[in-house]
Design an enzyme around this catalytic site. Structure first.
Site, PDB file in Angstrom:
ATOM      1  N   ASP A 524       0.840  -1.193   0.000  1.00 27.43           N
ATOM      2  CA  ASP A 524       0.000   0.000   0.000  1.00 27.43           C
ATOM      3  C   ASP A 524       0.877   1.246   0.000  1.00 27.43           C
ATOM      4  OD1 ASP A 524       0.576   0.751   2.855  1.00 27.43           O
ATOM      5  OD2 ASP A 524      -0.367  -1.186   3.216  1.00 27.43           O
ATOM      6  N   GLU A 604      22.340 -22.307 -18.237  1.00 30.68           N
ATOM      7  CA  GLU A 604      21.384 -21.463 -17.497  1.00 30.68           C
ATOM      8  C   GLU A 604      22.081 -20.215 -16.950  1.00 30.68           C
ATOM      9  OE1 GLU A 604      18.088 -24.577 -15.704  1.00 30.68           O
ATOM     10  OE2 GLU A 604      20.125 -24.626 -14.878  1.00 30.68           O
TER      11      GLU A 604
END
Ligand code: GLA
Length: 724
Positions: A524, A604
């Protein structure tokens, strides 16, 4: 001038919006207008007509056409004959409800009055203060408005000064917006743990649409933000209004359609468990609400909020792009030691990752999630070394170092609980609710906040820590404090949390804090003030994240979304997505990794290194560019969005649904400059007008969850020369 006082009419202008209110002949403050830029006060919107069962204030004598039950109001309160949702309910010592607020004065001030103990947008801005008063109770109510012109944001807050005898606030809202006409939809952001802020759009009908939290935090379930928009508004057209609460605890937001179809939008504190006494000469501050308006749809509204929060709300200790981090949680959970964290850092360094974060498990006797919260001392036995030694070894590698805390909670199996069981929120003589086998500390008490603050500082003072992840892993229940009056506990708890964070950022001005509450349970504007990034969700699945990021993007800046590439099969969903796709999705945020990179193959690691380089090259465009949602991943077969600045556009897309013989997706690119030409990395030239209307074809390959990255550069002068 962004604020104009003309007799009894007060007008606030941003670059593209106007907000007006007016004091009427009885001293009531009425709302006149909020919308596209305008000059003249539309008094004709205040339609007066005799309407049944809508009472008339005493001062109106026998004028039956005047009723506050139907007129648009600026700050409706119980006691004036308005039966709609109210913004203030006062109860006197005798138990009498209601008040009668009349206008006293309005003044323009150069800087916003500080909201004591609360986060807010920058105070360095022209503001309007309108003072109302209840002359019987000697209660002053000051409505405060601040204007952030360039980002089309107006903030509102309320403070109550009691010059009379003690009164109790039973309900207070910080912002009320009345609309006398309009056919609207409401959009809220709802969800659950690991699936937060999913947009929920519906027509505003008679009755009250309400979202709220009484969990002590703003919650995974309902976010303290609302959008009200024309029922035919879309990303690029229509009127849209938003409210964001700059507060992290219990809230309530509502849209009411009244008996005449007029709409009221309200945002503020929840009245649940709230009954707040204000003593003689005390001041109560209700938190701030950010309001924004766009006449050109939802994209623009979101962009206002993104820019406004970045520029005027978020405290940013590492100005600019934050370090790309690797977090140990999904890499090893509780199963690590100092050496394994060091090895994680070393492998990360070889891929140019910039920070390693040691998540939960480094303190007290914390071997699982059922013990040791509250015991913030380093478990050197587990680490095999001191935190100072580990942090310096990691710094020697050239990486920054961060650690995890959960300062607001306490485990029953902890030294702190054994010593101070009263520090936990619990109702006497009742069995309490456990969640994740932990309780919540009573942060409404200063001595409790101080005790944890001291422990956290002892850690930060004795090792070199660049970042902390501030977690909060349960909802509050059992609201009882041994010292704080019970109706104050939930609000004072949040003030306690804010005071802790305020002291922390003052004492460690370079410390980066990432907010977290089981992922996005306290995402928030209040937390964003202190924590420039918040872990968006405990769900790291790239496909689910498209929806979570999509919803969150309506109301919060992309730069604040804590987002990491994790391993496959994903730990929350079991889904397998390509590493490229996981990279593309995580780049729409802070960007980082949350996997055991020491176990990654050379191939990777090569991809990871390339992803890090790609993110770095686009980071400022991603974080500072204008964000456009190009599809709705909850309903469309593809998730697509763009970051655009004056010269460039970066488009990311991920195929969600695979279908045989589908050869391409045509993604219409909004936000490009009209009539301009753009070029992609292969040299293909595009006319922006065609990209907007026909779209860009994304050619489909066989295989699941394919991702697309398209970078376009504007070609200057080409069009004028008639070349392409
Ligand atoms: C919460 C967080 C996770 C992790 C764990 C540790 O669930 O959201 O990222 O930090 O706590 O216990």
């Amino acid at each position: 001038m962004s604020i104009v006082i003309r007799e009894k009419t007060f007008t606030l202008h941003t670059s593209n919006s106007t907000y007006m209110m007016q004091v009427d002949s009885f001293g009531y403050l009425l709302h006149l207008y909020y919308g596209k830029k305008a000059e003249h006060a539309p008094e004709y919107l205040l339609v007066k007509k005799d309407r049944g069962f809508s009472g008339n204030p005493y001062d109106a004598n026998n004028d039956r056409t005047y009723s506050l039950d139907v007129l648009p109001q600026e700050f409706p309160f119980d006691g004036n004959g308005d039966y709609r949702t109210s913004s203030l309910i006062i109860r006197t010592k005798e138990g009498i409800y209601g008040c009668d607020l009349r206008f006293v004065k309005a003044e323009i001030i150069d800087n916003k009055t500080k909201l004591k103990g609360l986060p807010s947008m920058s105070e360095n801005v022209e503001s309007l203060e309108v003072t109302l008063e209840d002359s019987l109770l000697h209660l002053e109510v000051i409505l405060s408005y601040s204007v952030y012109e360039d980002v089309d944001i107006i903030t509102r807050s309320v403070r109550i000064i009691n010059h009379g005898e003690t009164v109790t606030i039973e309900n207070i809202k910080s912002a009320n917006l009345d609309f006398v006409s309009g056919d609207f939809d409401v959009i809220s952001f709802c969800g659950r743990h690991t699936m937060e802020r999913i947009p929920n759009r519906q027509k505003v009908n008679h009755g009250i649409y309400k979202i709220s939290s009484k969990r002590g935090a703003s919650s995974h379930q309902y976010n303290p933000a609302l959008i009200l928009c024309d029922s035919n508004a879309n990303e690029m057209s229509g009127n849209a209004y938003s409210m964001n609460f700059v507060y992290s605890g219990n809230f309530e937001a509502m849209i009411e359609a009244d008996q005449y179809g007029q709409k009221r939008m309200v945002m503020g504190l929840s009245p649940d468990y709230f009954s707040y006494p204000v003593e003689h000469e005390d001041i109560f501050y209700a938190p701030e609400v950010m309001m924004s308006y766009s006449s050109s749809g939802l994209s623009r509204l979101s962009q206002n909020l993104h820019q406004g929060m970045r520029k005027y709300l978020i405290h940013d200790p590492m100005v600019g792009i934050k370090p790309i981090l690797i977090n140990s949680w999904e890499a090893s959970y509780f199963n690590f030691n100092g050496e394994s964290i060091y090895q994680l850092a070393k492998a990360a360094k070889s891929c140019d990752i910039e920070m390693v974060v040691m998540d939960d498990g480094w303190f007290g006797q914390r071997e699982s999630d059922n013990a040791a919260l509250g015991d913030w001392y380093v478990n050197e036995e587990k680490l095999g070394e001191s935190l100072a030694s580990l942090s310096s070894r990691i710094h020697d590698l050239g990486l920054k170092f961060g650690i995890w805390f959960e300062p607001e909670c306490i485990s029953e199996d902890s030294d702190l609980y054994r010593k101070h069981p009263d520090y936990a929120l619990k109702v006497p003589h009742r069995k309490y609710i456990r969640a994740r086998e932990q309780l919540v500390l009573d942060f409404s008490r200063k001595e409790v906040v101080d005790a944890i603050f001291k422990q956290v500082c002892d850690i930060l003072d004795h090792a070199s820590i660049d970042y902390i992840k501030w977690d909060f892993n349960r909802s509050i229940s059992d609201i009882y404090s041994s010292t704080t009056p019970q109706g104050k506990v939930t609000y004072d708890y949040v003030l306690g949390l804010y005071s802790f964070l305020e002291r922390l950022i003052k004492r460690y001005p370079k410390l980066l804090i990432e907010g977290c509450s089981g992922g996005g349970g306290r995402f928030d504007a209040g937390m964003l003030y202190y924590t420039p990034q918040i872990w968006l969700s405990d769900n790291t699945d790239a496909i689910d994240r498209l929806s979570i990021q999509y919803g969150s993007s309506f109301i919060y800046p992309i730069s604040t979304f804590g987002s990491h590439v994790s391993a496959v099969p994903n730990h929350q969903t079991g889904r397998i997505t390509p590493l490229d796709t996981r990279g593309v999705v995580a780049m729409s945020g802070t960007f980082g990794y949350e996997l055991d990179i020491t176990k990654c193959s050379d191939e990777e690691r090569k991809v990871i290194k390339e992803q890090v380089a790609t993110f770095k090259s686009y980071a400022s465009l991603i974080h500072e560019g204008l964000y456009y949602r190009l599809s709705d991943p909850l309903h469309d077969d593809i998730g697509a969005y763009a970051f655009i600045n004056e010269d460039e556009a970066l488009i990311f897309a991920v195929r969600i649904k695979n279908q045989a013989s589908r050869y391409a997706y045509f993604i219409k690119i909004e936000g490009l400059e009209d009539d301009a030409y753009y070029q992609d990395e292969k040299g293909q030239i595009y006319d922006a007008n065609i990209l907007k209307t026909q779209g860009l074809p994304l050619i489909v390959e066989v295989g699941d969850y394919q991702s697309f990255t398209i970078h376009l550069t504007k070609i200057k002068g080409e069009k004028e020369n008639g070349k392409n």
